[in-house]
Design a protein around this motif. Structure first.
Motif, PDB file in Angstrom:
ATOM      1  N   TRP A 127       0.842  -1.197   0.000  1.00 10.10           N
ATOM      2  CA  TRP A 127       0.000   0.000   0.000  1.00 10.10           C
ATOM      3  C   TRP A 127       0.878   1.249   0.000  1.00 10.10           C
ATOM      4  CZ3 TRP A 127      -0.748   4.148   3.310  1.00 10.10           C
ATOM      5  CH2 TRP A 127      -1.932   4.885   3.138  1.00 10.10           C
ATOM      6  N   VAL A 141       0.835   4.435  -2.737  1.00 11.83           N
ATOM      7  CA  VAL A 141       0.599   5.862  -2.490  1.00 11.83           C
ATOM      8  C   VAL A 141       1.815   6.692  -2.899  1.00 11.83           C
ATOM      9  CG1 VAL A 141      -1.158   5.519  -0.726  1.00 11.83           C
ATOM     10  CG2 VAL A 141       1.237   5.690  -0.041  1.00 11.83           C
ATOM     11  N   TYR A 148      -0.961  13.227  -1.447  1.00 10.60           N
ATOM     12  CA  TYR A 148      -0.570  12.684  -0.150  1.00 10.60           C
ATOM     13  C   TYR A 148       0.559  13.485   0.482  1.00 10.60           C
ATOM     14  CZ  TYR A 148      -3.373   8.762  -1.736  1.00 10.60           C
ATOM     15  OH  TYR A 148      -4.410   7.983  -2.206  1.00 10.60           O
ATOM     16  N   TRP A 151      -4.274  12.563   3.364  1.00 11.40           N
ATOM     17  CA  TRP A 151      -4.803  12.812   2.017  1.00 11.40           C
ATOM     18  C   TRP A 151      -5.280  14.255   1.948  1.00 11.40           C
ATOM     19  CZ3 TRP A 151     -10.054  10.317   0.169  1.00 11.40           C
ATOM     20  CH2 TRP A 151     -10.400  10.856  -1.078  1.00 11.40           C
ATOM     21  N   ARG A 175      -4.270   9.421  -6.846  1.00  9.68           N
ATOM     22  CA  ARG A 175      -4.448   8.838  -5.522  1.00  9.68           C
ATOM     23  C   ARG A 175      -5.084   7.466  -5.670  1.00  9.68           C
ATOM     24  NH1 ARG A 175      -9.820   9.156  -4.468  1.00  9.68           N
ATOM     25  NH2 ARG A 175     -11.057  10.757  -5.528  1.00  9.68           N
ATOM     26  N   THR A 178     -11.106   5.477  -2.895  1.00  3.32           N
ATOM     27  CA  THR A 178     -11.723   4.962  -1.678  1.00  3.32           C
ATOM     28  C   THR A 178     -12.451   3.672  -2.037  1.00  3.32           C
ATOM     29  OG1 THR A 178     -13.830   6.098  -2.023  1.00  3.32           O
ATOM     30  CG2 THR A 178     -12.080   7.334  -0.874  1.00  3.32           C
ATOM     31  N   CYS A 231      -7.089  -0.026  -1.778  1.00  4.92           N
ATOM     32  CA  CYS A 231      -7.906   1.181  -1.626  1.00  4.92           C
ATOM     33  C   CYS A 231      -7.325   2.046  -0.512  1.00  4.92           C
ATOM     34  CB  CYS A 231      -9.356   0.827  -1.316  1.00  4.92           C
ATOM     35  SG  CYS A 231     -10.233  -0.008  -2.668  1.00  4.92           S
ATOM     36  N   TRP A 232      -7.757   3.278  -0.455  1.00  3.64           N
ATOM     37  CA  TRP A 232      -7.251   4.216   0.546  1.00  3.64           C
ATOM     38  C   TRP A 232      -7.638   3.816   1.969  1.00  3.64           C
ATOM     39  CZ3 TRP A 232      -4.142   7.822   2.188  1.00  3.64           C
ATOM     40  CH2 TRP A 232      -4.488   8.616   3.282  1.00  3.64           C
ATOM     41  N   ASP A 233      -8.816   3.239   2.157  1.00  2.18           N
ATOM     42  CA  ASP A 233      -9.429   3.130   3.464  1.00  2.18           C
ATOM     43  C   ASP A 233      -8.728   2.171   4.423  1.00  2.18           C
ATOM     44  OD1 ASP A 233     -12.630   4.113   2.756  1.00  2.18           O
ATOM     45  OD2 ASP A 233     -11.331   3.442   1.135  1.00  2.18           O
ATOM     46  N   ARG A 283      -5.275  -2.020   5.560  1.00  2.00           N
ATOM     47  CA  ARG A 283      -6.023  -1.298   4.525  1.00  2.00           C
ATOM     48  C   ARG A 283      -6.922  -2.241   3.731  1.00  2.00           C
ATOM     49  NH1 ARG A 283      -5.471   4.485   4.847  1.00  2.00           N
ATOM     50  NH2 ARG A 283      -3.728   4.729   6.295  1.00  2.00           N
TER      51      ARG A 283
END
Length: 224
Positions: free
Chosen positions: A70, A74, A90, A101, A109, A112, A170-172, A183
């Motif tokens: 991850w 990013v 970022y 973010w 990016r 989400t 994903c970002w989350d 993540r």
């Protein structure tokens, strides 16, 4: 390398998506602003051109890059943003342990998970946007290997490999109280059974882990 042709993006309209988690039996809705998302997962050729690195276990320019954490994903987004003259999305903490973010930035990016599922479903309501063998590489048809991007039918909005081939970072954060910094991963991969290749399926992984069936695709916010 011309990124507009090697990493094409599709504009996704504003909308709402309903998410669910089988483990916790939780359901929630997310309102989404317009955004852009990559048609394909980032390929090894694109990743090598931007970073100078080829981390994948199996080599091939049009194969999805895998073996990327991850954090790798990013950082790739920021480097690509700077290269193309966009504001990086970022901001990395000086201690190297965190990242924020900047929602006002127009750079690349990670999507989400709500953006990912909304684009994956593309207006459909079932577990998949088409017959699995026609839209995805998974354990039942992949010969237990990764495949070039775009080899299966796209979804109704034109996105390829949303299910199967490689999982998308994903970002989350998945569940901070239970799993800390893990993540979210979405989409299923070439070694997964059919039940993992569903629009709603969620998986988690530590942000430092590098696995041979996990890659990513990039998003961009649409600035008004």
């Amino acid at each position: 390398m011309d990124m507009s042709t090697r990493n094409p993006m599709i504009a996704v309209p504003a909308g709402q998506v309903a998410l669910s988690d089988r483990r916790t039996q939780r359901n929630w809705s997310v309102d989404l602003a317009p955004y852009e998302l990559g048609v394909f997962p980032i390929t090894q050729a694109v990743y090598a051109d931007v970073t100078g690195r080829r981390p994948s276990a199996v080599q091939g320019d049009e194969l999805p890059v895998e073996g990327v954490s991850w954090w790798d994903a990013v950082r790739f987004c920021n480097v690509l943003s700077q290269r193309e003259g966009f504001a990086p999305a970022y901001r990395f903490h000086v201690d190297g342990e965190g990242v924020d973010w900047d929602a006002s930035a127009d750079g690349y990016r990670l999507p989400t998970e709500a953006e990912w599922e909304y684009a994956c479903r593309a207006g459909t309501t079932g577990p998949r946007y088409g017959p699995l063998d026609e839209i995805a590489w998974y354990r039942g048809n992949s010969d237990e290997r990764i495949h070039d991007v775009g080899g299966k039918m796209p979804n109704p909005w034109g996105f390829h490999d949303m299910l199967g081939n490689v999982w998308d970072w994903c970002w989350d954060v998945y569940d901070a109280e239970v799993y800390g910094s893990y993540r979210v991963l979405r989409g299923g991969g070439w070694f997964d059974e059919h039940w993992s290749c569903r629009a709603s399926a969620r998986r988690r992984s530590h942000p430092t882990f590098q696995v041979d069936d996990v890659g990513f695709r990039v998003a961009r916010s649409v600035m008004s």
